[in-house]
Design an enzyme around this catalytic site. Sequence first.
Site, PDB file in Angstrom:
ATOM      1  N   GLU A  50       0.853  -1.203   0.000  1.00 43.22           N
ATOM      2  CA  GLU A  50       0.000   0.000   0.000  1.00 43.22           C
ATOM      3  C   GLU A  50       0.887   1.251   0.000  1.00 43.22           C
ATOM      4  O   GLU A  50       1.814   1.344   0.800  1.00 43.22           O
ATOM      5  CB  GLU A  50      -0.911  -0.015   1.238  1.00 43.22           C
ATOM      6  CG  GLU A  50      -1.632   1.275   1.556  1.00 43.22           C
ATOM      7  CD  GLU A  50      -2.535   1.775   0.444  1.00 43.22           C
ATOM      8  OE1 GLU A  50      -2.325   2.917  -0.005  1.00 43.22           O
ATOM      9  OE2 GLU A  50      -3.444   1.024   0.034  1.00 43.22           O
TER      10      GLU A  50
ATOM     11  N   ALA B 239       2.970  -1.403  -5.599  1.00 46.48           N
ATOM     12  CA  ALA B 239       2.941  -2.759  -6.160  1.00 46.48           C
ATOM     13  C   ALA B 239       3.644  -2.836  -7.508  1.00 46.48           C
ATOM     14  O   ALA B 239       4.209  -3.878  -7.858  1.00 46.48           O
ATOM     15  CB  ALA B 239       1.500  -3.239  -6.289  1.00 46.48           C
TER      16      ALA B 239
ATOM     17  N   CYS C  42     -23.451 -10.603   6.656  1.00 51.79           N
ATOM     18  CA  CYS C  42     -23.259 -12.028   6.420  1.00 51.79           C
ATOM     19  C   CYS C  42     -23.917 -12.374   5.092  1.00 51.79           C
ATOM     20  O   CYS C  42     -24.762 -11.628   4.597  1.00 51.79           O
ATOM     21  CB  CYS C  42     -23.819 -12.890   7.554  1.00 51.79           C
ATOM     22  SG  CYS C  42     -25.612 -12.913   7.658  1.00 51.79           S
TER      23      CYS C  42
END
Length: 549
Positions: free
Chosen positions: A190, A237, A404
């Site tokens: 990051e 990255a 959920c």
Amino acid sequence: MSRVIRAPRGTTLHCKNWQIEAPYRTLMNNLDPEVAEDPANLIVYGGAGKAARNWEAFDKIIESLENLEEDETLLIQSGKPVGIFKTHTMAPRVLISNAMLVPAWANWENFWDLEAKGLTMYGQMTAGSWIYIGTQGIIEGTFETFAALAKKHFDGTLKGKFVLTAGLGGMSGAQPLAVTMLDGACLVVEVDRNRIQRRLDTKYLDVMTDNLDEALEMVLKAKEEGKPLSVGLVGNAADVHPELVRRGIIPDVVTDQTSAHDPLNGYVPNGMTLEEAFALRKSNPEEYIKRAKKAMAEHVSAMLEMQKRGAIAFDYGNNIRRMAYDEGVKEAFNIQGYVPEYIRDLFSEGKGPFRWIALSGDPEDIYKTDEKVLELFPEDKLLERWIRLAREKIKFQGLPARICWLGYGQRAEFGLAINEMVRKGELKAPIVIGRDHHDTGSVASPYRETEAMKDGSDAIADWPILNALLNTASGATWVSVHHGGGVGIGYSIHAGVVVCADGTKESDLRIERVLTSDPGSGVMRHADAGYEIAIRTAKEKGIKMPMLK
């Protein structure tokens, strides 16, 4: 000094009833400093995903909700309140459309031009539809994805496996916790130190370092010992991944959740500091975009090389493959998308991300609903594991909330049970029930949710519009239609829905209709595309499809 917005708690109403109070509070909650990535600029998550077009529009939305009658509907056009019309008490109280463009104009360049003129707003998915709950909002979906990957490739666990990824924003910040929940070792790259610190503060991440050697030592040791560990590395990255290839260090799994969908306000080019990147973004946007896309090409090229050397590589829905492809990386789509690889079967049975928020602000209301969902569905062992892990590891951000994955039939049953709990006084205040737009029947996104559809219908966008229309007709509390979430302008159309369980009999009707129709439209969409699981589900559940054979 920037404004600090927090949703009211308790049972005192600021609007005419709870059906109006619900969007009032959740809009504010989206901008809570604990929730939003950049609340001063109304940015909630996902690069530039906003809750309102500007502060003047925000204030007018709040004022409109405070004065809205019980039989009126507020219309929001890309983050701006544009009208209030008399409808009826069972109609939605708010209808939202964000970032919609005529198809031939649907690209970032036109969008940015129109945005600069004050005419539109990028709402991402749950930012502009006022139902974002912080990083928890994506954590179970991330958990489900990595669990499906582990089941497919590693006997159901990530123990002893090294997962490499990038991005620790509002959505991507869920990755390290999902991996460690499955006992894996995770390295997350990051560029923004503050974002890494935020994930440490909320316990989604274990360790931060600036040193690649130190990061690798920790992660590889955890892999060898079979211990869960997540490490956030300050870096880019596009630099780190090629360096790992040069060193011959290949992860077991590689993916990515940087904000690659937005080459201007999301992805950060390599070869410069974060401060230099932000300065270039303002002074020379065209050069910034050019450098960002070049960096994405380097990033994806490294992922492809890792894949060739044995890593399991998958695209996590941020459109980085397309960006790299346009920069000449013609093998970019050799990396498979996560939905066809790991999620499509769940979508086919009407299963997807179901979330609820305690408007009281009291965590006990969420804990009681946790117990209720476990009581209702004791046979769902993955759900039981998830709720246990969530209670143990997830820190609430803003108003207490839970997410959920529930399927067709389960959602309506649980929603009605929540409404009954409110009615009986078991909960201190009403509960808001919603979902991500990333769901079974609410998205057309050829590089994400609808990638590689069996019948070739990847780009057919009728489905999310039908979903929104159906939820409106079913009496949702508010409904939204957005453009460009997840993968960027021009690449997706999607819809959101929220219903408020205020304990009334009228809410029983709303909840049963909405929470049946909404996932039902997803079963319908996948059955129409020829998926056997969806066809079987439609027949077993009695979903009426005139042309289903």
